[in-house]
Scaffold this active site. Sequence first.
Site, PDB file in Angstrom:
ATOM      1  N   LYS A 159      51.520 -15.226 -17.450  1.00 60.12           N
ATOM      2  CA  LYS A 159      50.219 -14.759 -18.218  1.00 60.12           C
ATOM      3  C   LYS A 159      48.622 -14.711 -18.207  1.00 60.12           C
ATOM      4  CE  LYS A 159      54.022 -13.747 -21.148  1.00 60.12           C
ATOM      5  NZ  LYS A 159      54.175 -12.315 -21.873  1.00 60.12           N
ATOM      6  N   ASP A 186      50.998 -11.031 -16.326  1.00 61.02           N
ATOM      7  CA  ASP A 186      51.308  -9.835 -17.223  1.00 61.02           C
ATOM      8  C   ASP A 186      49.940 -10.416 -18.351  1.00 61.02           C
ATOM      9  OD1 ASP A 186      51.893  -9.023 -19.811  1.00 61.02           O
ATOM     10  OD2 ASP A 186      53.608  -9.727 -20.718  1.00 61.02           O
ATOM     11  N   ASP A 237      54.884  -1.998 -20.181  1.00 58.68           N
ATOM     12  CA  ASP A 237      54.866  -2.828 -20.431  1.00 58.68           C
ATOM     13  C   ASP A 237      54.914  -2.300 -22.351  1.00 58.68           C
ATOM     14  OD1 ASP A 237      56.901  -4.666 -22.218  1.00 58.68           O
ATOM     15  OD2 ASP A 237      55.564  -6.466 -21.263  1.00 58.68           O
ATOM     16  N   LYS A 261      63.221  -2.253 -22.530  1.00 63.13           N
ATOM     17  CA  LYS A 261      63.731  -2.864 -23.659  1.00 63.13           C
ATOM     18  C   LYS A 261      64.966  -2.423 -24.722  1.00 63.13           C
ATOM     19  CE  LYS A 261      59.552  -6.087 -24.377  1.00 63.13           C
ATOM     20  NZ  LYS A 261      59.066  -6.088 -23.327  1.00 63.13           N
TER      21      LYS A 261
END
EC number: 4.2.1.113
Length: 357
Positions: A159, A186, A237, A261
């Site tokens: 992250k 990310d 994402d 997802k």
Amino acid sequence: MLKLYTYHIPFRSAFGSAGNVITHREGIILVYRDKDSGIEAYGEVAPLPGFSEESFEEVKEVLLLNKAHLEEAIIDGSGQETLRLLDQIHRFPSLSFGIDTLLYDLAAKRSNKPLVQYLFPGFHSSIQSNGTLPLSNTSATLSKADTLTSEGFTTLKVKVGSDFNNELSVLSSLREKYPDIKIRIDANQAWTVDEAITHLTCIEELDIEYCEQPVHKENIAGLKKVTEASPIKIAADESARNKTIISELTETHAADLLIFKPMLMGTFNDIFVTKELADTHSIETVFTTSLETAIGRAAIAAISAGLGRYERAQGLATGSFLKHDVASEKWLNLPVIKFPYKIGLGISLHYEGLKEL
């Protein structure tokens, strides 16, 4: 008989997702028991706050209103027709995914096959998962990396997006210590377009696998600009939050990769068709959970094994984020998922902590 159960499971620590901080996961477990065969099939409906447009209360209301009709449809074999009708009326992807999981789990168990084999006769027998590495100071990050790599993770997702100078230092140390692992980052929408291009150019030499969501999820044009200018692959994402937007991202080639997802996408067929669209545009897909319980994660693992790229780790090992789960199967949380030869989803539901609707 069809029964509905709600769950409310705290995270081990507060979880940042799509600009929101969530402290728990809630959803609805669907359980169908076939009185003749004794088969018990499962599905999970769990909208993800910050991603899903539908709410937990909305899907609960629809399920309660349609429970009797859905049960009747499952009994007489028209479950898929009822699902298509509900999907057309409400357009709640999490609802459609949960019902379809139940129907496919039931069909696989009636065929005496694991779900992954029922869906994909040529599935990958094992798939890799990435470990998630919060980035703090160098020593703490490296210590956590030591733990994850010792457990067997060969891909780490880090992250970033708060303090680039610190992040550059930590990433450099991480790469120096682990020259052979795959590192993906990310940014969680933290950067402007110019910042993203500058930062990604700075870390080009660190051999970053890809960067997830460098800019705001609504800024599709900006995401495309970063993708075209960045020396590192870009993955959408938060931007890839439903099948309609994924189609737009694909057709405009706004990203190099798409994070799928399934809980946000709807029926299994929606997922298959959207994956085919991405393939025709030479855009790779990586599958990840929406922090569901073992039921949702087992379904996503099966889909990943059939549609995911074997060489690329998928985002599946998220069960450890929950304080407890609705099943205790350990195979779902390992760095390499190897499917046991158990029919259907391959899990046994624990009812402790569940509340029947």
